[in-house]
Design a protein around this motif. Structure first.
Motif, short mmCIF file in Angstrom:
data_model
loop_
_atom_site.label_atom_id
_atom_site.label_comp_id
_atom_site.label_asym_id
_atom_site.label_seq_id
_atom_site.Cartn_x
_atom_site.Cartn_y
_atom_site.Cartn_z
N MET A 25 0.81 -1.09 -0.16
CA MET A 25 0.02 -0.37 0.05
C MET A 25 0.80 0.93 0.18
SD MET A 25 -3.60 -0.80 2.73
CE MET A 25 -3.34 0.73 3.00
N GLY A 26 1.87 1.04 0.32
CA GLY A 26 2.99 2.53 0.42
C GLY A 26 3.21 2.69 -0.68
N VAL A 27 3.30 1.66 -1.57
CA VAL A 27 4.50 2.00 -2.37
C VAL A 27 3.10 2.31 -3.61
CG1 VAL A 27 5.25 1.39 -5.00
CG2 VAL A 27 5.93 0.24 -2.54
N ALA A 28 1.77 1.59 -3.30
CA ALA A 28 0.39 2.22 -4.31
C ALA A 28 0.38 3.72 -3.98
CB ALA A 28 -0.55 1.22 -4.46
N VAL A 29 0.21 3.95 -3.30
CA VAL A 29 -0.04 5.68 -2.63
C VAL A 29 0.91 6.31 -3.86
CG1 VAL A 29 0.24 7.18 -0.93
CG2 VAL A 29 -0.88 5.65 -0.20
N GLY A 30 2.29 5.96 -3.34
CA GLY A 30 3.04 7.06 -4.52
C GLY A 30 2.59 7.44 -5.82
N VAL A 31 2.20 5.45 -6.74
CA VAL A 31 2.53 5.61 -7.67
C VAL A 31 1.01 6.33 -8.04
CG1 VAL A 31 1.72 4.25 -9.74
CG2 VAL A 31 3.91 3.75 -8.26
N PHE A 32 -0.15 5.88 -7.49
CA PHE A 32 -1.22 6.47 -7.41
C PHE A 32 -1.66 7.79 -7.26
CE2 PHE A 32 -4.79 8.39 -5.41
CZ PHE A 32 -6.26 7.92 -5.81
N SER A 33 -0.81 8.80 -6.77
CA SER A 33 -1.02 10.34 -6.82
C SER A 33 -0.64 10.70 -8.74
CB SER A 33 -0.19 10.85 -5.92
OG SER A 33 0.95 10.29 -6.23
N ILE A 34 0.34 9.61 -8.83
CA ILE A 34 0.75 10.41 -10.23
C ILE A 34 0.37 9.34 -11.14
CG2 ILE A 34 2.53 8.33 -10.53
CD1 ILE A 34 3.00 12.27 -11.43
N ILE A 35 -0.19 8.48 -11.34
CA ILE A 35 -0.90 8.03 -12.45
C ILE A 35 -2.73 8.79 -12.21
CG2 ILE A 35 -2.33 5.87 -13.00
CD1 ILE A 35 0.38 5.91 -13.90
N ALA A 36 -3.14 8.95 -11.19
CA ALA A 36 -4.47 10.09 -11.30
C ALA A 36 -4.12 11.10 -12.11
CB ALA A 36 -4.93 9.27 -9.74
N VAL A 37 -2.67 11.86 -11.69
CA VAL A 37 -2.85 12.63 -11.96
C VAL A 37 -3.13 13.54 -13.59
CG1 VAL A 37 -1.48 15.20 -12.26
CG2 VAL A 37 -2.54 13.97 -9.70
N MET A 38 -1.48 12.36 -13.88
CA MET A 38 -1.34 12.82 -15.28
C MET A 38 -2.01 11.87 -15.84
SD MET A 38 1.72 13.49 -15.00
CE MET A 38 1.40 14.11 -16.93
N THR A 39 -3.44 11.04 -15.89
CA THR A 39 -4.62 10.61 -16.51
C THR A 39 -5.52 11.36 -16.83
OG1 THR A 39 -4.34 8.58 -15.56
CG2 THR A 39 -5.93 8.54 -16.20
N ALA A 40 -5.56 12.60 -15.61
CA ALA A 40 -6.89 13.43 -15.56
C ALA A 40 -6.47 14.23 -16.48
CB ALA A 40 -6.94 14.06 -14.55
N LEU A 41 -4.45 14.66 -16.76
CA LEU A 41 -4.57 15.89 -17.10
C LEU A 41 -4.41 15.67 -18.92
CD1 LEU A 41 -1.02 17.23 -15.32
CD2 LEU A 41 -3.41 18.61 -15.51
N GLU A 42 -3.71 14.18 -19.09
CA GLU A 42 -3.75 14.17 -20.82
C GLU A 42 -5.16 13.85 -21.33
OE1 GLU A 42 -1.47 10.72 -21.96
OE2 GLU A 42 -0.20 10.77 -20.31
N ALA A 43 -6.15 13.56 -20.62
CA ALA A 43 -7.71 13.74 -20.78
C ALA A 43 -7.69 15.00 -20.95
CB ALA A 43 -8.80 13.23 -19.94
N ILE A 44 -7.01 16.23 -20.29
CA ILE A 44 -7.48 17.11 -20.57
C ILE A 44 -6.56 18.64 -22.06
CG2 ILE A 44 -7.14 19.63 -19.52
CD1 ILE A 44 -8.09 18.59 -16.91
N ASP A 45 -5.94 18.20 -21.34
CA ASP A 45 -4.97 18.09 -23.65
C ASP A 45 -5.17 17.23 -23.89
OD1 ASP A 45 -2.78 19.38 -23.84
OD2 ASP A 45 -0.99 17.29 -24.01
N ARG A 46 -6.76 16.52 -24.02
CA ARG A 46 -6.67 15.97 -25.47
C ARG A 46 -8.21 16.19 -25.91
NH1 ARG A 46 -6.78 9.37 -26.05
NH2 ARG A 46 -4.02 9.05 -25.46
#
Length: 409
Positions: A25-46
Motif C-alpha cells: 500500500m505504501g508503494v501504491a499511494v505514491g504511484v496512485f498520485s502520479i498516475i491519477a493526476v497524469m491521466t486526468a491531465l492527459e484527458a484535459i490535454d486531448r
C-alpha cells in the motif's frame, strides 16, 4: 533455479500477508498520485486539442477578462475595468467592416433552467445573448428551423435557438421543437431553431445552451454585463493582420488615447494553450513531489520490512547455507521479495490511479484514456525503488555466517 527462487520469495511474502499488504500500500499511494493526476491531465490535454475548434483556426475574441482557463491568474484586478458595452461592440463592428469575415457579439449567463410544458432541464443551461452573427463566428450550424435575424435583434424579439442537449431534454423524438414556447428564467420564448450537436470543448458541453437576442438578454438577464466579441479572420494568412486591426478598432471604440494601455483582453487559441500548459506544469510538479516523497517513504518501509524478515529467518538462511546454497542464491531471493513488494504496489497504484483519473475525466466530459507512458515509467520507478532499498537487507542476508545463523533462535 530461478523458478524455485520465485516460489520461495512468494511463499515468504504470503506467510506474512498483513505486513506484505501494508508495504504494498505504501508503494501504491505514491504511484496512485502520479498516475491519477497524469491521466486526468492527459484527458484535459486531448480535450484542449479538440476543444480549440470552439474558437476555430481563424477566430479570436476580445473581452473584459483574460483567457484564464485553468490558470493561476486571478480575476480581481480586472474587475474594476469598464464593461465592454453593446454600443462599443456595434461601433467596433462598423470600424472593422470589410476587414473580417464574421463578427459576433455575445454575453452569457449560466445556471438557467429551461421548461416546456411538464418537462424541464437541470438548472445548468447557459443562456447566450447574441446577434445574428454569433452562430457563424462561433462555428454553430443550424440543424432545423432558422438562425437569429437582424430583425430579431433590432426589435428584441422573444425568440430562441436551442442546443441539441436542451432539445433532447425537453422534446421527445417525434416532437418538432421549432415554434414551441419555452420558458427561460420566467420569460417565454418561441423556438426559432436548433443547433447541430457540437459535443464538448474543454470539458464543457457546447449543446446545453439557449441563444436569445442580445438586447433582450442585456435588458432581462445580464443588466449591462460586459459583452465579448468574436472575430473570424478572412484567412489564416491574414490572421495576425486582422488581430492588429481589431486591437486598433477596439481602442477607438473604447475611446482610449495613445498613452493609455488596452483595457480589454485578446483571447486566442494560443493564449488558451499557454494558460493550460501553465496549469498542467504546476499540477504535474506538485504530483511529482508528492509521489517522490511517498515512494521514498515506501522504499524505507520495504527496507525495514526486509531487515525484519532477515532477522526472523536467520536460522533458515543458516540451514540453506550449510547445505550448500551460494551467497548469490540468498541475495537473489531477498531482492526478488523486495522487487515483488514494490512491483505489486506499483501495479496496484497504476490500476487505482488510472481508474481515478478516468472518473475525473468522466465528471468533466473528457475523453477516457490509458496513459501508457506514465504507466511504464511508474512500474519501472517502483521496481527500481524496490531493488534499491532491498539491496542492503539482501546483502546482509547473503553475508551471514552460517555457523552464527544456525545458533540463532
Amino acid at each position: 533455479m530461478n523458478r524455485e527462487l520465485l516460489l520461495q520469495a512468494f511463499n515468504s511474502l504470503r506467510a506474512n500477508t498483513l505486513r506484505t499488504i501494508l508495504t504494498v500500500m505504501g508503494v501504491a499511494v505514491g504511484v496512485f498520485s502520479i498516475i491519477a493526476v497524469m491521466t486526468a491531465l492527459e484527458a484535459i490535454d486531448r480535450s484542449v486539442a479538440t476543444g480549440l475548434s470552439s474558437l476555430g483556426a481563424n477566430t479570436f475574441e476580445l473581452q473584459k477578462y483574460p483567457a484564464t482557463f485553468m490558470s493561476g491568474h486571478g480575476r480581481g484586478r480586472f474587475t474594476n475595468r469598464r464593461d465592454i458595452t453593446y454600443r462599443e461592440g456595434l461601433l467596433f463592428r462598423t470600424l472593422m467592416e470589410g476587414k473580417a469575415r464574421n463578427i459576433g457579439l455575445q454575453v452569457a449567463t449560466s445556471g438557467a433552467q429551461v421548461a416546456y410544458l411538464e418537462s424541464a432541464t437541470n438548472p445548468d443551461v447557459t443562456v447566450f445573448g447574441a446577434d445574428e452573427h454569433f452562430a457563424a463566428a462561433n462555428g454553430f450550424d443550424i440543424a432545423m428551423g432558422r438562425n437569429l435575424t437582424g430583425q430579431d435583434i433590432l426589435y428584441s424579439r422573444n425568440v430562441a435557438i436551442i442546443g441539441d442537449e436542451v432539445r433532447e431534454r425537453l422534446f421527445s423524438g417525434s416532437t418538432d421543437p421549432v415554434g414551441a414556447l419555452i420558458k427561460v428564467r420566467g420569460d417565454v420564448y418561441r423556438v426559432a431553431g436548433v443547433f447541430v450537436r457540437k459535443g464538448a470543448a474543454f470539458g464543457q458541453s457546447q449543446d446545453n445552451l439557449v441563444v436569445i437576442p442580445l438586447p433582450r438578454h442585456l435588458a432581462r438577464m445580464s443588466h449591462g454585463k460586459s459583452i465579448s466579441i468574436t472575430v473570424e479572420a478572412p484567412s489564416r494568412d491574414g490572421y495576425q493582420a486582422t488581430i492588429d486591426q481589431a486591437l486598433g478598432a477596439m481602442r477607438v471604440a473604447r475611446g482610449l488615447t495613445v498613452a493609455e494601455p488596452n483595457d480589454f483582453e485578446l483571447r486566442t487559441n494560443e493564449s488558451l494553450v499557454a494558460s493550460f500548459r501553465e496549469f498542467q506544469q504546476t499540477i504535474a510538479t506538485g504530483a511529482f513531489i508528492i509521489s517522490f516523497m511517498a515512494l521514498v517513504t515506501a522504499g524505507v518501509g520495504i527496507m525495514n520490512i526486509m531487515l525484519v524478515s532477515v532477522t526472523e529467518r536467520t536460522r533458515e538462511i543458516g540451514i540453506r547455507k550449510s547445505v550448500g546454497a551460494p551467497k548469490r542464491s540468498i541475495l537473489q531471493q531477498f531482492l526478488l521479495e523486495a522487487l515483488a513488494l514494490s512491483f505489486a504496489g506499483g501495479l496496484s497504484g497504476v490500476l487505482l490511479g488510472t481508474a481515478a483519473g478516468n472518473v475525473i475525466a468522466l465528471v468533466f466530459n473528457l475523453p477516457l484514456l490509458l496513459p501508457w507512458f506514465w504507466i511504464v515509467i511508474s512500474l519501472l520507478v517502483s521496481s527500481v525503488i524496490g531493488i534499491s532499498f532491498g539491496l542492503y537487507p539482501a546483502f546482509r542476508a547473503a553475508g551471514l555466517n552460517p555457523v552464527d545463523a544456525l545458533r540463532s533462535r
